[in-house]
Design a protein around this motif. Sequence first.
Motif, PDB file in Angstrom:
ATOM      1  N   MET A  68       0.818  -1.189   0.000  1.00 52.82           N
ATOM      2  CA  MET A  68       0.000   0.000   0.000  1.00 52.82           C
ATOM      3  C   MET A  68       0.864   1.256   0.000  1.00 52.82           C
ATOM      4  SD  MET A  68      -3.057   1.260   0.188  1.00 52.82           S
ATOM      5  CE  MET A  68      -4.062   2.493   0.922  1.00 52.82           C
ATOM      6  N   SER A  69       1.889   1.321   0.804  1.00 52.66           N
ATOM      7  CA  SER A  69       2.729   2.515   0.876  1.00 52.66           C
ATOM      8  C   SER A  69       3.391   2.816  -0.452  1.00 52.66           C
ATOM      9  CB  SER A  69       3.797   2.344   1.951  1.00 52.66           C
ATOM     10  OG  SER A  69       3.202   2.258   3.214  1.00 52.66           O
ATOM     11  N   ASP A  70       3.927   1.797  -1.118  1.00 52.79           N
ATOM     12  CA  ASP A  70       4.603   2.029  -2.394  1.00 52.79           C
ATOM     13  C   ASP A  70       3.653   2.676  -3.393  1.00 52.79           C
ATOM     14  OD1 ASP A  70       7.057   1.003  -1.554  1.00 52.79           O
ATOM     15  OD2 ASP A  70       6.634  -1.009  -2.307  1.00 52.79           O
ATOM     16  N   VAL A 101       1.243   7.832   8.647  1.00 53.05           N
ATOM     17  CA  VAL A 101       1.914   7.599   9.922  1.00 53.05           C
ATOM     18  C   VAL A 101       3.045   6.617   9.649  1.00 53.05           C
ATOM     19  CG1 VAL A 101       1.667   6.733  12.278  1.00 53.05           C
ATOM     20  CG2 VAL A 101      -0.234   7.964  11.200  1.00 53.05           C
ATOM     21  N   PHE A 102       4.262   7.021   9.943  1.00 55.61           N
ATOM     22  CA  PHE A 102       5.403   6.132   9.760  1.00 55.61           C
ATOM     23  C   PHE A 102       5.525   5.208  10.961  1.00 55.61           C
ATOM     24  CE2 PHE A 102       7.174   9.705   7.039  1.00 55.61           C
ATOM     25  CZ  PHE A 102       6.897   9.053   5.843  1.00 55.61           C
ATOM     26  N   GLU A 103       4.697   4.162  10.974  1.00 57.68           N
ATOM     27  CA  GLU A 103       4.738   3.182  12.063  1.00 57.68           C
ATOM     28  C   GLU A 103       5.738   2.066  11.776  1.00 57.68           C
ATOM     29  OE1 GLU A 103       0.706   2.425  14.130  1.00 57.68           O
ATOM     30  OE2 GLU A 103       0.306   2.578  11.981  1.00 57.68           O
ATOM     31  N   ARG A 104       6.103   1.940  10.519  1.00 56.89           N
ATOM     32  CA  ARG A 104       7.056   0.906  10.132  1.00 56.89           C
ATOM     33  C   ARG A 104       8.190   1.560   9.356  1.00 56.89           C
ATOM     34  NH1 ARG A 104       2.697  -0.252   7.590  1.00 56.89           N
ATOM     35  NH2 ARG A 104       3.787  -0.550   5.631  1.00 56.89           N
ATOM     36  N   ARG A 105       9.382   1.111   9.579  1.00 55.97           N
ATOM     37  CA  ARG A 105      10.546   1.665   8.884  1.00 55.97           C
ATOM     38  C   ARG A 105      10.392   1.502   7.373  1.00 55.97           C
ATOM     39  NH1 ARG A 105      13.814   5.500   9.911  1.00 55.97           N
ATOM     40  NH2 ARG A 105      13.868   4.737  12.026  1.00 55.97           N
ATOM     41  N   CYS A 119       7.804   1.764   5.568  1.00 52.68           N
ATOM     42  CA  CYS A 119       6.936   2.826   5.036  1.00 52.68           C
ATOM     43  C   CYS A 119       7.756   4.092   4.792  1.00 52.68           C
ATOM     44  CB  CYS A 119       5.789   3.079   6.009  1.00 52.68           C
ATOM     45  SG  CYS A 119       4.602   4.308   5.432  1.00 52.68           S
ATOM     46  N   PHE A 120       8.584   4.451   5.748  1.00 56.10           N
ATOM     47  CA  PHE A 120       9.456   5.616   5.586  1.00 56.10           C
ATOM     48  C   PHE A 120      10.438   5.386   4.428  1.00 56.10           C
ATOM     49  CE2 PHE A 120      13.395   7.902   6.895  1.00 56.10           C
ATOM     50  CZ  PHE A 120      12.935   9.181   6.636  1.00 56.10           C
ATOM     51  N   ASP A 121      11.002   4.192   4.346  1.00 55.58           N
ATOM     52  CA  ASP A 121      11.927   3.871   3.251  1.00 55.58           C
ATOM     53  C   ASP A 121      11.233   3.982   1.898  1.00 55.58           C
ATOM     54  OD1 ASP A 121      13.881   3.410   5.163  1.00 55.58           O
ATOM     55  OD2 ASP A 121      13.669   1.224   5.092  1.00 55.58           O
ATOM     56  N   SER A 122       9.975   3.555   1.832  1.00 52.39           N
ATOM     57  CA  SER A 122       9.191   3.639   0.604  1.00 52.39           C
ATOM     58  C   SER A 122       9.010   5.097   0.180  1.00 52.39           C
ATOM     59  CB  SER A 122       7.831   2.967   0.808  1.00 52.39           C
ATOM     60  OG  SER A 122       7.023   3.096  -0.329  1.00 52.39           O
ATOM     61  N   ALA A 123       8.707   5.967   1.141  1.00 52.85           N
ATOM     62  CA  ALA A 123       8.559   7.394   0.847  1.00 52.85           C
ATOM     63  C   ALA A 123       9.880   7.964   0.328  1.00 52.85           C
ATOM     64  CB  ALA A 123       8.105   8.149   2.087  1.00 52.85           C
ATOM     65  N   VAL A 150       5.383   5.510  16.222  1.00 51.31           N
ATOM     66  CA  VAL A 150       5.839   6.394  15.147  1.00 51.31           C
ATOM     67  C   VAL A 150       7.349   6.582  15.234  1.00 51.31           C
ATOM     68  CG1 VAL A 150       5.770   8.794  14.342  1.00 51.31           C
ATOM     69  CG2 VAL A 150       3.656   7.602  14.913  1.00 51.31           C
ATOM     70  N   PHE A 151       7.964   6.640  14.073  1.00 49.55           N
ATOM     71  CA  PHE A 151       9.400   6.862  14.026  1.00 49.55           C
ATOM     72  C   PHE A 151       9.684   8.327  14.288  1.00 49.55           C
ATOM     73  CE2 PHE A 151       9.093   2.856  11.849  1.00 49.55           C
ATOM     74  CZ  PHE A 151      10.136   2.163  12.430  1.00 49.55           C
ATOM     75  N   HIS A 152      10.038   8.635  15.510  1.00 46.42           N
ATOM     76  CA  HIS A 152      10.298  10.010  15.912  1.00 46.42           C
ATOM     77  C   HIS A 152      11.655  10.504  15.428  1.00 46.42           C
ATOM     78  CE1 HIS A 152       6.676  10.258  18.362  1.00 46.42           C
ATOM     79  NE2 HIS A 152       6.941   9.026  18.748  1.00 46.42           N
ATOM     80  N   ASP A 153      12.442   9.627  14.791  1.00 46.07           N
ATOM     81  CA  ASP A 153      13.748  10.045  14.290  1.00 46.07           C
ATOM     82  C   ASP A 153      13.695  10.475  12.823  1.00 46.07           C
ATOM     83  OD1 ASP A 153      13.296   7.468  13.321  1.00 46.07           O
ATOM     84  OD2 ASP A 153      15.379   6.871  13.471  1.00 46.07           O
ATOM     85  N   VAL A 154      12.485  10.556  12.246  1.00 43.72           N
ATOM     86  CA  VAL A 154      12.347  11.023  10.877  1.00 43.72           C
ATOM     87  C   VAL A 154      12.792  12.494  10.831  1.00 43.72           C
ATOM     88  CG1 VAL A 154      10.675  11.590   9.072  1.00 43.72           C
ATOM     89  CG2 VAL A 154      10.496   9.412  10.289  1.00 43.72           C
TER      90      VAL A 154
END
Length: 109
Positions: free
Chosen positions: A1-3, A24-28, A30-34, A77-81
């Motif tokens: 879904m994220s991709d 919401v970046f709940e999974r790493r 998802c952030f990597d996909s963005a 949530v990944f607070h280090d984004v």
Amino acid sequence: MSDATFAIAATAANGGFDVVVDTVFERRDCFDSANRAFASMPHFYVAVTCPVDELEKREQARGDRPPGLARRQHAAVFHDVPCALVLDTGSTTVEACVEQLVRLFPRRT
């Protein structure tokens, strides 16, 4: 879904549209996909947050979320984004948040 979500957003951005993706970046991954989708274009991340007790009040008032989702998401949530802006909706009006967000986008002539 994220991709797929990020690919559609990147296509719109490449077409000249200003794009805001609410996720919401709940999974790493998802952030990597963005990051992959937006790698070839200017982009920035904005954290939208507020105190957990306020999130829980809003969750209950909405009535369309499972109880406890706000607390679980806040903890996950990944607070280090790396964020260009942090909007605290617990202490800032919607109008002020919008003004801050709009300033991040370059002016078009």
